[in-house]
Write an enzyme that holds these catalytic residues in place. Structure first.
Site, PDB file in Angstrom:
ATOM      1  N   ASP A 241     -46.106  -9.333   9.710  1.00  0.00           N
ATOM      2  CA  ASP A 241     -46.224  -9.821   8.345  1.00  0.00           C
ATOM      3  C   ASP A 241     -44.925 -10.578   8.034  1.00  0.00           C
ATOM      4  O   ASP A 241     -43.922 -10.456   8.735  1.00  0.00           O
ATOM      5  CB  ASP A 241     -46.452  -8.676   7.368  1.00  0.00           C
ATOM      6  CG  ASP A 241     -47.222  -9.126   6.127  1.00  0.00           C
ATOM      7  OD1 ASP A 241     -47.222 -10.328   5.830  1.00  0.00           O
ATOM      8  OD2 ASP A 241     -47.815  -8.261   5.451  1.00  0.00           O
ATOM      9  N   CYS A 242     -44.965 -11.375   6.988  1.00  0.00           N
ATOM     10  CA  CYS A 242     -43.913 -12.366   6.798  1.00  0.00           C
ATOM     11  C   CYS A 242     -42.596 -11.737   6.339  1.00  0.00           C
ATOM     12  O   CYS A 242     -42.522 -11.175   5.253  1.00  0.00           O
ATOM     13  CB  CYS A 242     -44.406 -13.439   5.853  1.00  0.00           C
ATOM     14  SG  CYS A 242     -45.845 -14.294   6.563  1.00  0.00           S
TER      15      CYS A 242
END
Length: 691
Positions: A241-242
């Protein structure tokens, strides 16, 4: 000819051959989400970050379908597959056009980071409307069809789907960068992992990790979770995830430096970094934290996906034209989805409205003429939106009076006005109408992702299950007029509107054609047929602690009736469908379905199974469903497959077995619980099964 150009080789072989033409530094660069070009192979720069949750998102114009939670309410696997195919076709069309212009920017690629198959375990979670609800079985069935629709069955992947967020992620948003979710082995195997396993077995190309830790391990570097992927035979790429890998040292404190975080993720099996931590990968190599083979392995996985997408070849999708984007055919499916997703929660007979008896309608509320109330989050931009107000105006030949009524959540609409500055207008509109349609609810500025919303509530999460106070006051004032009151709810989660009304219709975030769907339903052109993919509770104070990931007293499988307002699987139609003559043999349930009402309708037949072992869920579990269309008085005999896994018990240690010989199977248009039976007036058919 270079080996990587040989189309007779497998994608794995070609990726290895291409990777071996690169230096270690070049290989490391390919692990960024914004990967640079590989000129010698004819590969342009590529941005892996692309979204397609309910339409191509954040990339300009596209068909906007209902938000994922609304799609779940359709209980229609075939429709989900068709929608995903449309999304992928539009994504290809956009990609083809962008490539011709040399545009390799974010959101213009083919790796769509969808679907979100986390379990909506708590109605306060702001991102729950991105999911398919609270049921592992429903989530798995719909998620698999979404993946199949996105990826297609051609020589190349049409687009690459991505199952996220692996695997235990459902709030609280404000703590996600440091939170440690600690589910039991039973809850992991029974609730949090099944949908991911199903999607991996269906061939999903990507898996995205979550921000939080799971039982102490960061999700993007969890030996336990990565081991599950290997056990299931995962053959795609894994992406963080970012900026989640940055959390390892900045918030989780499981590492001390970015280099250590990059190494921890890479060695665990995280191939692509959405974020910037992998910019430290060569430093990690120099420090001896990773070796060249670790980098090569991840690079091969990344290139393998791009080869499967056909980025080294001519593909069967290269000629998909720009003109398919937001075409009439695609918009018609968006309308079908909006109509099928609407859930009629209450109706005293006022719906459908009779144009011969209703001359003037007051359409009131902050969501009445709101585009934001149609789209949810992770959305594209439609070329035309039909709001609830517009949909009613288009369907009704009489007078429509409109009043905003109140702000979505603030105490006034005009900055210079006094508190409650729109209530008087709303009451006047109601007093001059034959019926009031109150359009209330939320939008993605009130429930959504931390940092991705206006954070008016708790970083995107909800503090309770109530409407904002401005809307609660509005509804009470409208109720006090004594006029017939229909409440139309636009939200992505369970809401208790509290105000007594003549009808309550949940439209979710219904997409670009939500207003047209509402008009068709209100005036009887379409019968509502959606079912709740989540339990609607009365009071958040009676829920378990938000941070507790145990399933005890959560979701329809574990909750008690005392706090249930509307059960999972519940939803009325304008007719009445009953199930009878249920039987089971050789993995198939057979049931007779009859429309005993006076009008055509669609409905959803639901199968539930109940085991009686000590470790079985206390209530029952969904194990099959099918949409049916029935004319008034019509009967059909339908068959629904029941997987062998439906008879398995998950034990406290996380193991599975068929531990009993006696099961009860139920078939109906709702759950076999007392509240559903009271609300629908129907009792599920049942059949005892002895193995």
């Amino acid at each position: 000819m270079e080996l990587y150009k040989n189309t007779e080789l497998t994608a794995q072989q070609r990726a290895e051959a291409l990777c071996d033409t690169l230096t270690t530094e070049q290989q490391a660069e390919q692990l960024r989400y914004d990967a640079p070009a590989i000129p010698q192979a004819g590969l342009p720069a590529y941005n892996w970050w692309n979204e397609g949750l309910h339409g191509v998102a954040r990339a300009g114009t596209a068909t906007v379908f209902p938000q994922a939670i609304g799609l779940a309410a359709t209980f229609d696997a075939d429709l989900i597959n068709r929608i995903a195919e449309i999304i992928s076709v539009e994504a290809r069309a956009k990609y083809n056009a962008a490539q011709k212009q040399g545009d390799c920017d974010i959101y213009k690629g083919l790796t769509l980071w969808s679907p979100n198959i986390n379990i909506f375990r708590d109605p306060r979670w702001g991102r729950g409307h991105e999911t398919y609800g609270e049921c592992p079985y429903l989530t798995a069935r719909l998620g698999v069809e979404f993946v199949k629709g996105l990826q297609g069955d051609g020589k190349h992947l049409r687009t690459a789907a991505c199952a996220k967020h692996f695997a235990v992620h459902s709030g609280p948003e404000a703590q996600r960068h440091e939170f440690d979710a600690c589910p039991s082995p039973k809850d992991m195997e029974e609730t949090y992992l099944p949908a991911f396993k199903a999607l991996v077995e269906a061939g999903v190309e990507g898996v995205m990790g979550a921000y939080n830790r799971v039982n102490g391990e960061p999700s993007c570097a969890s030996r336990y979770l990565m081991g599950k992927l290997r056990e299931w035979g995962f053959d795609g790429y894994f992406v963080s995830d970012c900026w989640a890998i940055n959390d390892f040292h900045a918030h989780h404190k499981v590492t001390e430096t970015p280099e250590q975080s990059a190494a921890m993720a890479l060695k665990a099996g995280c191939d692509i970094n959405c974020g910037s931590t992998y910019l430290k990968m060569l430093d990690a190599l120099a420090q001896g934290l990773v070796d060249e083979e670790d980098i090569r392995r991840a690079c091969v996985h990344a290139l393998r996906t791009r080869i499967r997408l056909g980025q080294l070849d001519k593909t069967e999708y290269d000629d998909i034209p720009y003109s398919v984007i937001s075409c009439a055919e695609h918009k018609s499916v968006a309308l079908e989805a909006a109509e099928s997703s609407a859930v009629l929660l209450k109706n005293n007979g006022i719906l459908p409205l009779d144009p011969e008896k209703v001359r003037t309608i007051a359409v009131i509320g902050p969501n009445a003429d709101s585009r934001e109330a149609l789209v949810g989050n992770y959305n594209g931009t439609a070329d035309r939106y039909i709001t609830f107000l517009q949909g009613i105006q288009d369907c009704f030949n009489g007078r429509v009076i409109y009043a905003e009524g109140c702000h979505l959540f603030r105490d006034r609409c005009q900055g210079l006005g006094q508190a409650g500055d729109r209530y008087a207008e709303a009451v006047s509109a109601a007093e001059n109408a034959d019926v009031v349609i109150a359009c209330v609810g939320l939008d993605a500025t009130l429930e959504g992702e931390e940092g991705d919303t206006g954070n008016e509530f708790a970083s995107g999460d909800k503090p309770d299950l109530l409407l904002p106070e401005s809307q609660r006051v509005l509804l009470q004032k409208l109720k006090a007029t004594g006029k017939p009151l229909v409440i139309v709810l636009a939200a992505g989660s369970a809401i208790n509107v509290e105000t007594d009304c003549d009808a309550l219709l949940d439209m979710w975030y219904s997409g670009q054609n939500g207003g047209k769907a509402l008009g068709n339903i209100l005036f009887g052109r379409t019968s509502p047929s959606g079912k709740l993919p989540v339990t609607f509770y009365k009071n958040a104070d009676k829920l378990p602690d938000f941070c507790d990931y145990s399933m005890k007293n959560r979701t329809y499988r574990y909750c008690s009736d005392d706090n249930v307002l509307y059960p999972f699987g519940y939803g009325l139609t304008y007719s009445r469908v009953v199930c009878s003559s249920l039987s089971y043999a050789d993995g198939v349930a057979a049931v007779t379905v009859r429309n005993v009402g006076t009008s055509f309708t669609e409905d959803v037949v639901q199968l539930y199974i109940k085991g009686y072992g000590d470790d079985d869920v206390p209530n029952h579990s969904l194990c099959g469903f099918a949409r049916v269309s029935l004319e008034a008085g019509e009967s059909k005999n339908i068959e629904i497959p029941v997987a062998a896994s439906a008879f398995e018990t998950v034990h406290e240690d996380g193991t599975r077995s068929v531990s009993g010989s006696r099961f009860m199977l139920y078939a109906g248009t709702s759950q076999p619980d007392a509240i559903s039976e009271s609300l629908t007036g129907a009792i599920c058919a049942r059949a005892e099964i002895m193995l």
